[in-house]
Every structure is written in C-alpha cells, then in structure tokens.
Design a protein around this motif. Structure first.
Motif, PDB file in Angstrom:
ATOM      1  N   ALA A   1     -45.056  19.032  26.923  1.00 45.93           N
ATOM      2  CA  ALA A   1     -43.940  18.069  26.783  1.00 45.93           C
ATOM      3  C   ALA A   1     -44.318  16.671  27.268  1.00 45.93           C
ATOM      4  CB  ALA A   1     -42.732  18.578  27.556  1.00 45.93           C
ATOM      5  N   LYS A   2     -45.534  16.508  27.774  1.00 46.92           N
ATOM      6  CA  LYS A   2     -46.048  15.236  28.284  1.00 46.92           C
ATOM      7  C   LYS A   2     -45.294  14.765  29.524  1.00 46.92           C
ATOM      8  CE  LYS A   2     -45.662  13.673  23.962  1.00 46.92           C
ATOM      9  NZ  LYS A   2     -45.772  14.850  23.124  1.00 46.92           N
ATOM     10  N   THR A   3     -44.652  15.697  30.209  1.00 45.47           N
ATOM     11  CA  THR A   3     -43.927  15.321  31.426  1.00 45.47           C
ATOM     12  C   THR A   3     -44.647  15.827  32.679  1.00 45.47           C
ATOM     13  OG1 THR A   3     -42.554  17.300  31.230  1.00 45.47           O
ATOM     14  CG2 THR A   3     -41.676  15.295  30.274  1.00 45.47           C
ATOM     15  N   SER A   4     -45.883  16.287  32.510  1.00 45.28           N
ATOM     16  CA  SER A   4     -46.647  16.759  33.664  1.00 45.28           C
ATOM     17  C   SER A   4     -47.217  15.569  34.428  1.00 45.28           C
ATOM     18  CB  SER A   4     -47.788  17.650  33.181  1.00 45.28           C
ATOM     19  OG  SER A   4     -48.695  17.883  34.222  1.00 45.28           O
ATOM     20  N   GLU A   5     -47.352  15.736  35.730  1.00 46.42           N
ATOM     21  CA  GLU A   5     -47.968  14.669  36.521  1.00 46.42           C
ATOM     22  C   GLU A   5     -49.476  14.592  36.270  1.00 46.42           C
ATOM     23  OE1 GLU A   5     -48.299  16.965  40.735  1.00 46.42           O
ATOM     24  OE2 GLU A   5     -46.391  16.904  39.684  1.00 46.42           O
TER      25      GLU A   5
ATOM     26  N   ARG B   1     -41.116  24.889  24.301  1.00 47.34           N
ATOM     27  CA  ARG B   1     -40.756  25.100  25.701  1.00 47.34           C
ATOM     28  C   ARG B   1     -39.995  26.425  25.863  1.00 47.34           C
ATOM     29  NH1 ARG B   1     -40.138  22.143  30.277  1.00 47.34           N
ATOM     30  NH2 ARG B   1     -38.434  22.782  31.621  1.00 47.34           N
TER      31      ARG B   1
ATOM     32  N   ASP C   1     -55.863   8.925  35.082  1.00 45.88           N
ATOM     33  CA  ASP C   1     -54.665   9.194  34.294  1.00 45.88           C
ATOM     34  C   ASP C   1     -54.877   9.165  32.790  1.00 45.88           C
ATOM     35  OD1 ASP C   1     -55.094   6.537  34.037  1.00 45.88           O
ATOM     36  OD2 ASP C   1     -53.105   5.896  34.681  1.00 45.88           O
ATOM     37  N   GLN C   2     -56.100   9.094  32.325  1.00 43.93           N
ATOM     38  CA  GLN C   2     -56.340   9.147  30.883  1.00 43.93           C
ATOM     39  C   GLN C   2     -57.829   9.318  30.575  1.00 43.93           C
ATOM     40  OE1 GLN C   2     -55.837   4.431  30.158  1.00 43.93           O
ATOM     41  NE2 GLN C   2     -56.398   5.557  28.348  1.00 43.93           N
TER      42      GLN C   2
ATOM     43  N   LYS D   1     -51.761  13.567  34.200  1.00 44.32           N
ATOM     44  CA  LYS D   1     -51.799  12.709  33.011  1.00 44.32           C
ATOM     45  C   LYS D   1     -53.118  12.810  32.249  1.00 44.32           C
ATOM     46  CE  LYS D   1     -48.176   9.667  34.496  1.00 44.32           C
ATOM     47  NZ  LYS D   1     -47.675   8.317  34.723  1.00 44.32           N
TER      48      LYS D   1
ATOM     49  N   GLU E   1     -44.878  21.782  30.703  1.00 44.35           N
ATOM     50  CA  GLU E   1     -44.797  20.361  31.090  1.00 44.35           C
ATOM     51  C   GLU E   1     -45.941  19.548  30.502  1.00 44.35           C
ATOM     52  OE1 GLU E   1     -44.211  19.895  35.293  1.00 44.35           O
ATOM     53  OE2 GLU E   1     -42.051  19.983  34.943  1.00 44.35           O
TER      54      GLU E   1
ATOM     55  N   ARG F   1     -46.710   2.449  24.235  1.00 42.67           N
ATOM     56  CA  ARG F   1     -47.444   3.702  24.368  1.00 42.67           C
ATOM     57  C   ARG F   1     -48.873   3.379  24.776  1.00 42.67           C
ATOM     58  NH1 ARG F   1     -47.646   6.165  18.395  1.00 42.67           N
ATOM     59  NH2 ARG F   1     -48.523   7.860  19.604  1.00 42.67           N
TER      60      ARG F   1
ATOM     61  N   GLU G   1     -40.361  20.772  19.753  1.00 45.36           N
ATOM     62  CA  GLU G   1     -40.828  20.721  21.147  1.00 45.36           C
ATOM     63  C   GLU G   1     -39.899  21.520  22.069  1.00 45.36           C
ATOM     64  OE1 GLU G   1     -42.216  17.089  22.654  1.00 45.36           O
ATOM     65  OE2 GLU G   1     -43.786  17.082  21.145  1.00 45.36           O
TER      66      GLU G   1
END
Lengths: 432, 169
Positions: A154-158, A125, A206-207, A160, A151, A371, A121
């Motif tokens: 990396a699953k760090t984006s807002e 990046r 968000d999902q 979701k 992002e 999770r 990962e």
C-alpha cells in the motif's frame, strides 16, 4: 530452523520467456505461490482486453507477479547484498511484497473497478489480512508479518527503500510489465537493458537511486515506457473493447437495479451489483466466469445487453473518430440527441474515451512534491533529478500529450432499414 | 459524457482559483473522502495521497483550453495557478454539475495552507485506524514535515468541522 529462514532442499525454477528462469529457494515464497489466491492470478490477464488487438497478449498476472519477484530477488541478492545501506533482514518482506503486489486485481480490473466502485488495492490488503491461505503462510513467519507486507504494497510502510523497489518511477513492477507486455504483444518497443539498470541501482535510506553512468540505460527505459503507452496501452482498438466491456457491466447493473429478470441469474455478480462485496465473493469472480456470463447474456431478451455481449465475444467492436472536446462538445450534444431519435441509446452506444480514463502513467519529474522522481547519483555523491541531466527524458517528460476518442457502433448507424434520415445526419456529423 | 472532467472544472470554478498542484490534489482527495463523487483514484505516495488520474485530467483540461494554468517561480520551485477559462465556463453551463455543499467545503479548504491540507489528507487516508496509530503514521511517514501533535489534533478538529459543512453529520 525458523520458517522465515527455511530453504527448499533443491532450488525450484520456473521457465520464463522474459527472464529465462525465475528462481525460488525460500520455503515461504514457494508456499505462497501454491496458495489458491495466488493461483487465481493465472485466470486474470495482465492486459485485460488487449488480446483483442494483439492476439498474443494472453499472459496473466501470475506470470507478471513471478517476474516482479524475480527482478527484486536479483536486485537484493546480486546488487544490494552486503551494501551498508541495505538491511538484509528486509529481504523476505521485500520478496513477499513483490510476489503479492497484484494479488487483489480482479477480472478486467480497470473497467470492473470503475463500474463497481472498487479498488484492487483494498482487496490486496483484505486478502493478505483476511482468512485466506496467503494469510496463513505469512502469519507463520510472524503474527505481524501480513500487516507489514500489506503496508509495503500500500506504500504506507516506513521502509521506503523497500517500497521504492516495488513501486516508484523505476521499479520492478514497471520493468517487468514493459518487457513482458512487449514480448507477448510482439512489439519491439519495450526493450531496454534491464541487466545494466539493475547493476547501477544503489540503495539509499529512502529510495533506490541510479549511478550516473547508468543514465543512458534509464533513458532507454523511459523511452520504451513512452512508446509502449502510445503503441500498446492507449491503442484505440483495445480501448474500444474496454468501452464495450464497461458498457456491458453498466447495463447488467442497471438492469439488475431496475428489477429485470435475467434468463440466467448472474449469481456471481449479485454482491457487485449491490456494492457489498466481500473477499470470498471477490475471489470467485475471474475472467473465465465473466466471459461465461457474456456468452450466455447474448441470449437475454434485453437488446442492449445481448448486443453488447455479442460484440465483445465476436470482436465486433465500436469504431471511433478523433474527438476534440474543446471544439466539438456542442456537436456531441447534437449527436446525443440524434442517437436518441434514431433509437440508439447514447448512454451505451456513444462514448468519449480520454487518455486520463486509462490506468497508465508517464514519467514525471515530480515538480512541487507530486511524486518521487528518478534520482541519479553523481560522482560527487550529489543526487540530481533525471530530466535535469538527460535531454532525452526532458524532451518527453514535460510535454503534455492527451488524447480523446469518440466511440460508436458503425454497423447500427449504417443500417438504413429504419430512421434513415436521423442516421444520415449522424453520419454527416461523424464524417463517416 | 466527460462528466468526470466537468466535476473537476466545477470544483475549480467554485473555489475561485487553486494555487499549487499539491493543494489541488489534497483538496480533491479531501472532498472525495467527504463523499463528493469524484472518480479519480488516489494512492499513497511519498508526499501523501496522490492521483495520477487527476494530474492527467488537469492536463487534458488545460490542453482543451477549459483550464488556465499559470506557472510562477516561487523560491526554488515552480508553482501553478489554476482558474477556469471562459470556454470552460461555457462548457460547464451546458454540463451542469450538482454537488450541494461542495463550494462551502472547497472554499474553506482553500483558506488553509498546503502543509496543513497535506496533514489533513494523510489523517483521512488512514481513517480506518485508531488515532494513536494515525499519529504514529504521521510521525514516521511524514517525518520530513516535522508535524507536532497539536497540529494533528487540529487536523482532527478540522475534519469534524468540514464534515459538518459537507452535511455528513
């Protein structure tokens, strides 16, 4: 026309054995596929050493990446488009992230990462943000677009919802690899009705959630995931090949650190041995290069390195017995000592492999916020976690099934030309 | 051999007990970021850094009888309490793990609440970013936790103090 909206004059299609066709209309996607970093994925197998067990499993991360892109494209173009919860300005970001999600995978990546303390990962990046062809294409969309894609991956984006399409417990990544791995290994376990699942997916803030009416299709997906793990991904013979692969890399690294003079200096590995790897070095090392070194290391004077390489190249793998660490850890100590006395280095030739050493995960209902689980959208608008509604999923998601095996070279132990007495004791302990 | 399992058992032993799966995840992640050589790979999930490998390894240790897991009902959810069993202690006595300063760090973390550990692990996950961006990440990615700026400052101070305990400074 701005680059992000530019379309090819004619749609391009890739024939695909799983999805029949992969459709590309966006110029950005077409350009990304043409970059050398994406083309490199043709030389990284999706299932690593599994081809030594299932001979058809020669498919690559290139095939899989196109497959994930195609699934996401169908979800957003055919199911989400026009729905108020879906923001169509996220379309290109989602497609690029799907296409590039595995970009940083290295050769035989699981063992490779463990031995050299790397994380694919981080390289995904670094490739997206570094001085690469992929970065140039993404930057043409906008200067901050590469960072946005990185992002999401990396699953760090807002964003979701976008993240969950590519990485969640029911995502395009898993839906592609289950079907693709089943197809190429030739097993019948990975089948499920993906068309049905795509049709019942609904975007939420968000999902992605699943309409209650699609629960049985999702049950099938969870079941095929469960069966693929035990029948394919945790197959003991593939694990044997993986054990040998990781021991080869360890041995080569140990020899380098001891100052051993290789007959053929492994230039491609030097920065990995020193644990100072940059993107340029990383991209040069693919599976063809690794297998080349394994081929020539068979001629090295170090017995362990040449023997292990010969085993990998010629598929003379380690045998295994079931191992219960709780009851047998004292026996393991005795075996370690006997191996040493028999002149067989246990560091390389006696290996416990556990299910937790493998890179695959099971469906988990997400107790105590571990999770995000799969949520069903009920008729009254309420969301319910899947295993609370499905007895089938509940039956397999809460059960612990772990597995440990002890690997060893049966041929060396059966060779009684030397240390006969020690080897006899080893055979008694191993019950072989 | 089973060295990664032993490291985890050692972490639970020196902590006394660890209550909550989330707490366990965050404590091991923070310890790893403090350069203790845990091998479990973490990724960012909805609730912060999470390791599937760690979850599976804990399950394996419970199956082996080396870890005791007690499930307790707490409000609307279940909470899990982990301690090392006698066979686990015996295994560990034969497979000694040398991690100086780990005990001090884990025991300190164990006095903090899980919400705070979640914040600390999130800050550490983004330790390559400047503080202003990290603050922004916490507010956007962890919006449901409603962290305030003072808590984030406190997390930064805590990271400095725990680094000292780990002898990183």
């Amino acid at each position: 026309m701005v680059y992000s909206a530019e379309k090819l004059s004619e749609e391009k299609v890739f024939k695909d054995p799983v999805h029949r066709y992969v459709h590309v209309r966006d110029k950005v996607i077409w350009d990304l596929i043409g970059t050398k970093e994406f083309q490199r994925l043709r030389r990284i197998k999706q299932l690593g050493t599994t081809f030594l067990t299932f001979h058809g499993a020669e498919h690559s991360r290139f095939n899989h990446s196109l497959g994930v892109y195609e699934i996401v494209r169908r979800i957003i173009d055919d199911v989400f488009a026009g729905r108020p919860e879906w923001n169509d300005s996220d379309r290109l970001l989602t497609l690029c992230s799907a296409l590039l999600h595995d970009l940083g995978h290295g050769p035989f990546s699981h063992s490779f990462e463990k031995v050299f303390q790397l994380d694919h990962e981080d390289f995904t990046r670094a490739i997206i943000l570094g001085d690469t062809e992929v970065n140039k294409v993404l930057t043409k969309v906008s200067p901050d677009f590469p960072a946005k894609v990185a992002e999401v991956i990396a699953k760090t984006s807002e964003k979701k919802l976008v993240v969950s399409l590519i990485s969640s417990q029911i995502d395009a990544d898993r839906m592609d690899y289950l079907q693709r791995d089943a197809y190429f290994t030739g097993v019948s376990y990975g089948q499920f009705d993906m068309e049905r699942i795509l049709r019942v997916m609904r975007p939420r803030e968000d999902q992605v959630v699943i309409k209650q009416s699609g629960m049985h299709a999702v049950e099938d997906y969870i079941m095929s995931r469960y069966q693929m793990y035990w029948q394919v991904y945790f197959h003991p013979v593939s694990r044997s090949a993986e054990v040998i692969l990781s021991r080869i890399l360890h041995r080569a690294k140990d020899l380098f650190n001891e100052g051993y003079l290789f007959k053929y200096p492994p230039h491609h590995f030097f920065s990995f041995f020193k644990e100072k790897v940059d993107v340029e070095d990383y991209l040069k090392l693919d599976e063809a290069v690794i297998v080349y070194y394994f081929q020539i290391w068979q001629e090295e004077s170090d017995f362990i390195l040449s023997d292990l390489c010969s085993r990998f190249i010629n598929r003379n793998l380690f045998k295994f017995v079931e191992f219960d660490p709780a009851k047998e850890y004292k026996k393991l100590g005795e075996l370690t000592s006997l191996f040493k006395k028999a002149g067989i280095d246990p560091e390389y030739y006696l290996v416990v492999d556990s299910s937790s050493d493998l890179p695959y995960d099971f469906y988990r209902p997400g107790e105590e916020e571990e999770r995000l689980p799969i949520h069903l959208l009920m008729k009254n608008g309420e969301l319910r976690e899947l295993s609370r509604e499905s007895e089938i999923v509940d039956a397999i998601s809460g059960k612990r099934r772990t597995d440990h095996k002890l690997y060893f070279p049966a041929d060396l132990i059966h060779d009684e030309t030397n240390k006969k007495n020690m080897k006899k004791q080893i055979k008694t302990l191993l019950e072989i | 051999m089973l060295n990664d399992h032993a490291k985890l058992m050692n972490a639970i032993l020196v902590s006394g007990e660890i209550v909550g799966r989330k707490r366990l995840q965050k404590m091991i992640f923070i310890a790893k970021k403090l350069s203790f050589s845990f091998q479990e790979k973490f990724q960012f999930h909805f609730y912060g850094p999470y390791s599937e490998e760690l979850t599976l390894r804990v399950e394996e240790l419970c199956n082996m009888g080396f870890l005791d897991e007690i499930r307790e009902k707490k409000g609307g959810y279940y909470q899990y309490r982990y301690t090392l069993t006698e066979p686990g202690k015996e295994f560990l006595s034969l497979n000694k793990i040398e991690m100086p300063f780990l005990q001090d760090c884990l025991q300190d973390m164990n006095t903090k609440n899980a919400r705070f550990l979640e914040l600390v692990s999130t800050v550490l996950y983004f330790d390559n970013l400047p503080k202003s961006e990290v603050v922004n990440k916490v507010f956007t990615l962890k919006s449901s936790q409603h962290y305030i700026e003072e808590e984030i400052n406190e997390a930064y101070l805590y990271i400095e103090s725990i680094k000292e305990k780990a002898k990183l400074q």
